[in-house]
Design a protein around this motif. Sequence first.
Motif, PDB file in Angstrom:
ATOM      1  N   GLY A   1     -74.318  48.895 -35.458  1.00  0.00           N
ATOM      2  CA  GLY A   1     -75.680  48.977 -34.941  1.00  0.00           C
ATOM      3  C   GLY A   1     -76.552  49.865 -35.809  1.00  0.00           C
ATOM      4  N   ALA A   2     -76.076  51.061 -36.101  1.00  0.00           N
ATOM      5  CA  ALA A   2     -76.843  51.983 -36.935  1.00  0.00           C
ATOM      6  C   ALA A   2     -77.009  51.442 -38.356  1.00  0.00           C
ATOM      7  N   GLU A   3     -75.938  50.885 -38.913  1.00  0.00           N
ATOM      8  CA  GLU A   3     -75.995  50.369 -40.291  1.00  0.00           C
ATOM      9  C   GLU A   3     -76.979  49.211 -40.426  1.00  0.00           C
ATOM     10  N   THR A   4     -76.958  48.281 -39.481  1.00  0.00           N
ATOM     11  CA  THR A   4     -77.862  47.129 -39.598  1.00  0.00           C
ATOM     12  C   THR A   4     -79.307  47.528 -39.321  1.00  0.00           C
ATOM     13  N   PHE A   5     -79.523  48.501 -38.438  1.00  0.00           N
ATOM     14  CA  PHE A   5     -80.891  48.972 -38.216  1.00  0.00           C
ATOM     15  C   PHE A   5     -81.426  49.612 -39.491  1.00  0.00           C
ATOM     16  N   VAL A   6     -80.625  50.462 -40.126  1.00  0.00           N
ATOM     17  CA  VAL A   6     -81.053  51.119 -41.373  1.00  0.00           C
ATOM     18  C   VAL A   6     -81.283  50.078 -42.467  1.00  0.00           C
ATOM     19  N   GLU A   7     -80.378  49.114 -42.587  1.00  0.00           N
ATOM     20  CA  GLU A   7     -80.530  48.076 -43.610  1.00  0.00           C
ATOM     21  C   GLU A   7     -81.817  47.273 -43.404  1.00  0.00           C
ATOM     22  N   THR A   8     -82.161  47.012 -42.147  1.00  0.00           N
ATOM     23  CA  THR A   8     -83.322  46.194 -41.827  1.00  0.00           C
ATOM     24  C   THR A   8     -84.625  46.986 -41.837  1.00  0.00           C
ATOM     25  N   PHE A   9     -84.612  48.174 -41.245  1.00  0.00           N
ATOM     26  CA  PHE A   9     -85.858  48.908 -41.024  1.00  0.00           C
ATOM     27  C   PHE A   9     -85.898  50.322 -41.608  1.00  0.00           C
ATOM     28  N   GLY A  10     -84.796  50.804 -42.127  1.00  0.00           N
ATOM     29  CA  GLY A  10     -84.715  52.196 -42.566  1.00  0.00           C
ATOM     30  C   GLY A  10     -85.789  52.619 -43.550  1.00  0.00           C
ATOM     31  N   HIS A  11     -86.210  51.708 -44.410  1.00  0.00           N
ATOM     32  CA  HIS A  11     -87.217  52.037 -45.431  1.00  0.00           C
ATOM     33  C   HIS A  11     -88.598  52.322 -44.834  1.00  0.00           C
ATOM     34  N   LEU A  12     -88.793  52.016 -43.576  1.00  0.00           N
ATOM     35  CA  LEU A  12     -90.101  52.182 -42.938  1.00  0.00           C
ATOM     36  C   LEU A  12     -90.358  53.586 -42.405  1.00  0.00           C
ATOM     37  N   TYR A  13     -89.312  54.403 -42.281  1.00  0.00           N
ATOM     38  CA  TYR A  13     -89.435  55.650 -41.547  1.00  0.00           C
ATOM     39  C   TYR A  13     -89.081  56.870 -42.387  1.00  0.00           C
ATOM     40  N   PRO A  14     -89.748  57.996 -42.094  1.00  0.00           N
ATOM     41  CA  PRO A  14     -89.315  59.261 -42.701  1.00  0.00           C
ATOM     42  C   PRO A  14     -87.878  59.563 -42.259  1.00  0.00           C
ATOM     43  N   GLU A  15     -87.114  60.180 -43.115  1.00  0.00           N
ATOM     44  CA  GLU A  15     -85.694  60.446 -42.850  1.00  0.00           C
ATOM     45  C   GLU A  15     -85.468  61.171 -41.518  1.00  0.00           C
ATOM     46  N   THR A  16     -86.291  62.147 -41.197  1.00  0.00           N
ATOM     47  CA  THR A  16     -86.089  62.893 -39.948  1.00  0.00           C
ATOM     48  C   THR A  16     -86.317  62.004 -38.724  1.00  0.00           C
ATOM     49  N   ASP A  17     -87.328  61.134 -38.776  1.00  0.00           N
ATOM     50  CA  ASP A  17     -87.569  60.206 -37.670  1.00  0.00           C
ATOM     51  C   ASP A  17     -86.409  59.232 -37.517  1.00  0.00           C
ATOM     52  N   LEU A  18     -85.933  58.711 -38.637  1.00  0.00           N
ATOM     53  CA  LEU A  18     -84.842  57.746 -38.615  1.00  0.00           C
ATOM     54  C   LEU A  18     -83.576  58.389 -38.044  1.00  0.00           C
ATOM     55  N   ARG A  19     -83.226  59.576 -38.517  1.00  0.00           N
ATOM     56  CA  ARG A  19     -82.023  60.255 -38.020  1.00  0.00           C
ATOM     57  C   ARG A  19     -82.114  60.525 -36.520  1.00  0.00           C
ATOM     58  N   ARG A  20     -83.270  60.974 -36.073  1.00  0.00           N
ATOM     59  CA  ARG A  20     -83.454  61.268 -34.658  1.00  0.00           C
ATOM     60  C   ARG A  20     -83.302  59.997 -33.809  1.00  0.00           C
ATOM     61  N   TYR A  21     -83.903  58.917 -34.256  1.00  0.00           N
ATOM     62  CA  TYR A  21     -83.800  57.653 -33.533  1.00  0.00           C
ATOM     63  C   TYR A  21     -82.349  57.155 -33.481  1.00  0.00           C
ATOM     64  N   LEU A  22     -81.664  57.166 -34.619  1.00  0.00           N
ATOM     65  CA  LEU A  22     -80.285  56.683 -34.663  1.00  0.00           C
ATOM     66  C   LEU A  22     -79.372  57.504 -33.760  1.00  0.00           C
ATOM     67  N   ALA A  23     -79.593  58.812 -33.733  1.00  0.00           N
ATOM     68  CA  ALA A  23     -78.759  59.689 -32.906  1.00  0.00           C
ATOM     69  C   ALA A  23     -78.897  59.353 -31.423  1.00  0.00           C
ATOM     70  N   GLU A  24     -80.056  58.873 -31.024  1.00  0.00           N
ATOM     71  CA  GLU A  24     -80.269  58.505 -29.624  1.00  0.00           C
ATOM     72  C   GLU A  24     -79.896  57.046 -29.358  1.00  0.00           C
ATOM     73  N   ALA A  25     -80.458  56.136 -30.124  1.00  0.00           N
ATOM     74  CA  ALA A  25     -80.292  54.702 -29.867  1.00  0.00           C
ATOM     75  C   ALA A  25     -78.870  54.213 -30.130  1.00  0.00           C
ATOM     76  N   TYR A  26     -78.180  54.829 -31.079  1.00  0.00           N
ATOM     77  CA  TYR A  26     -76.840  54.380 -31.449  1.00  0.00           C
ATOM     78  C   TYR A  26     -75.795  55.462 -31.205  1.00  0.00           C
TER      79      TYR A  26
END
Length: 190
Positions: A21-46
């Motif tokens: 789940g985390a890997e495919t989200f990052v592969e698909t959308f990771g480039h859209l977000y600042p690293e801190t936002d992405l890490r925070r989202y992944l920690a909650e959603a996945y």
Amino acid sequence: MPQPLIRRAGSADADVLTAVGAETFVETFGHLYPETDLRRYLAEAYALDRTRADLADPAKASWIVEADGEVIGYALAGPCALPHPEVTPDCGELKRIYLRRAWQGGGLGARLFGETMAWLQARGPRTVWLGVWSENHGAQRFYARHGFEKAGEYDFHVGDTVDREYILTRPPVSFSTVTTKTALDEHNLA
């Protein structure tokens, strides 16, 4: 090469579902977000605990897609939790559906979609909802081909970043209609 296998996920699959789940989200959308936002989202959603809770909930179902022993995609469906005034407790939602990029475009997504739709309609026809990023035009076209129409919009938060998400819905469809249409779409996509 053998055809990828789609199977229902069970409690023993929590770790792999969390990872894919985390890997495919990052592969698909990771480039859209600042690293801190992405890490925070992944920690909650996945989070592993969240995945375990989803797998233990009888009102939800998850699927894993495997090819040669590697997990290459997954889906999650259950009761609708989208913020729309027409959502009722009887409504279903396709919550997540992802395939690794290398496996997209060959009809596998249509097969996985068909599995989730059949499960969502198994107890009788019901309205199905889903959320899709406003800029994901390919997904929007796919869902439109399967009878979904835009019903609203909402803010989707990834950390402090806010995306515009479209709410799509499809009226109740019988199981046989879903499987027949999916089989035809797979044939056309192959």
